[in-house]
Motif scaffolding. Structure first.
Motif, PDB file in Angstrom:
ATOM      1  N   HIS A   3       0.846  -1.183   0.000  1.00  0.00           N
ATOM      2  CA  HIS A   3       0.000   0.000   0.000  1.00  0.00           C
ATOM      3  C   HIS A   3       0.888   1.240   0.000  1.00  0.00           C
ATOM      4  O   HIS A   3       2.009   1.213   0.492  1.00  0.00           O
ATOM      5  CB  HIS A   3      -0.913   0.038   1.237  1.00  0.00           C
ATOM      6  CG  HIS A   3      -2.091  -0.870   1.126  1.00  0.00           C
ATOM      7  ND1 HIS A   3      -1.980  -2.241   1.199  1.00  0.00           N
ATOM      8  CD2 HIS A   3      -3.420  -0.616   0.941  1.00  0.00           C
ATOM      9  CE1 HIS A   3      -3.195  -2.793   1.066  1.00  0.00           C
ATOM     10  NE2 HIS A   3      -4.074  -1.831   0.906  1.00  0.00           N
ATOM     11  N   THR A   5       0.847   5.414   1.034  1.00  0.00           N
ATOM     12  CA  THR A   5       0.111   6.420   1.801  1.00  0.00           C
ATOM     13  C   THR A   5       0.147   7.735   1.040  1.00  0.00           C
ATOM     14  O   THR A   5       1.221   8.258   0.751  1.00  0.00           O
ATOM     15  CB  THR A   5       0.710   6.588   3.207  1.00  0.00           C
ATOM     16  OG1 THR A   5       0.704   5.303   3.864  1.00  0.00           O
ATOM     17  CG2 THR A   5      -0.118   7.562   4.041  1.00  0.00           C
ATOM     18  N   GLU A  11      -4.698   5.531   2.533  1.00  0.00           N
ATOM     19  CA  GLU A  11      -3.893   4.414   2.011  1.00  0.00           C
ATOM     20  C   GLU A  11      -4.506   3.886   0.721  1.00  0.00           C
ATOM     21  O   GLU A  11      -5.724   3.700   0.636  1.00  0.00           O
ATOM     22  CB  GLU A  11      -3.808   3.290   3.042  1.00  0.00           C
ATOM     23  CG  GLU A  11      -2.864   3.597   4.181  1.00  0.00           C
ATOM     24  CD  GLU A  11      -2.301   2.325   4.817  1.00  0.00           C
ATOM     25  OE1 GLU A  11      -2.893   1.237   4.640  1.00  0.00           O
ATOM     26  OE2 GLU A  11      -1.269   2.428   5.495  1.00  0.00           O
TER      27      GLU A  11
END
Length: 292
Positions: A3, A5, A11
């Motif tokens: 993921h 940010t 996210e």
């Protein structure tokens, strides 16, 4: 799955399925195959004409809506403050959702940049209202980004641009990195270059990429996606074939060396595959986006 940010703390899955040029009748199956393979990020656009099918596939997948990151784009024909607010309503209705995770402007309109700025102001309003979780842009070059950042209240979270081994747009990427804007690569495996200037110049057949793929027992496409991910980019590879969709997702179990990354970096030709951003005008590219 990795993921990333975004600059507002949201996210986003680093790898998503793109549905550019996927016919509506093939879109449901492609999105369904992606969700079954583990994808949780789908990228579409108002101009693709397949938002409705993306929404239907997600709704019928059995995967909870909160687990799927939906990204779509406002087309230039819907630029302007009120027009862009309505563009969101059209997209949300077709997707069958109340909130869109990432909403971006599909292109800059260099000849009518005030309209672009008004459209972005509408995105800021939608963000403030909680109707979108993050906002961004696509195909914005250094001058477009600089002007936008000068006027905007909220920096774009993402700039989705053409990036692949043969065209890397390092200046645009560098400005994005400096200002906290994530680069998201469209055509990440260079699909747009496969037939260029009358020659077969597929990145999938590039000797450097093929050799690296063989060293890792991976495909050239997987190597290119890994190259993007290790350099911190988001990628949205497109396919309608279930086995390719699954293959493109199978890139989290190996790492390229620094030398391999550098060898791919060295393949940049500086040749764009997509349209020149300066050529984007309402006269050339404008077309109405149907109501929901």
């Amino acid at each position: 799955m990795d993921h990333l940010t975004l600059n507002n703390g949201v996210e986003m899955p680093a790898l998503g399925l793109g549905v550019f040029q996927t016919p509506p009748e093939e879109t449901r199956a492609a999105v369904q195959a992606a969700l079954e393979a583990g994808y949780r990020h789908i990228d579409t656009a108002a101009a693709y004409g397949n938002e409705r099918e993306v929404g239907e596939a997600i709704a019928g997948s059995g995967v909870d809506r909160s687990e799927v990151f939906i990204e779509t784009k406002i087309w230039i024909s819907d630029y302007g403050y009120d027009e862009t607010l309505h563009g969101f309503e059209k997209s949300a209705a077709k997707l069958g959702v109340d909130q869109i995770d990432l909403l971006i402007l599909h292109q800059a309109l260099p000849s009518e940049f005030e309209k672009t700025l008004d459209a972005y102001r509408a995105l800021e309003t939608l963000l403030e209202q909680g109707k979108v979780r993050a906002i961004g842009v696509s195909n914005f070059m250094v001058d477009h980004l600089t002007t936008l950042l000068d006027k905007a209240s909220v920096a774009p979270a993402v700039n989705q641009i053409e990036v692949h081994p043969y065209f890397q747009q390092r200046e645009v990427q560098a400005l994005g990195a400096k200002r906290g804007i994530l680069t998201q690569a469209w055509s990440p495996i260079g699909g747009i270059t496969f037939y260029r200037e009358g020659e077969h110049t597929s990145t999938l057949q590039d000797p450097t990429i093929v050799a690296i793929a063989e060293a890792h027992s991976k495909s050239p496409a997987q190597v290119m996606l890994r190259w993007h991910l290790q350099q911190g980019r988001s990628v949205i590879p497109k396919s309608t074939k279930a086995h390719r969709i699954a293959e493109n997702f199978d890139v989290f179990d190996f790492e390229l060396t620094a030398d391999e990354l550098a060898a791919i970096d060295a393949l940049d030709t500086g040749k764009r595959g997509g349209p020149e951003p300066t050529d984007i005008t309402l006269e050339n590219f404008g077309r109405p986006i149907p109501e929901a």
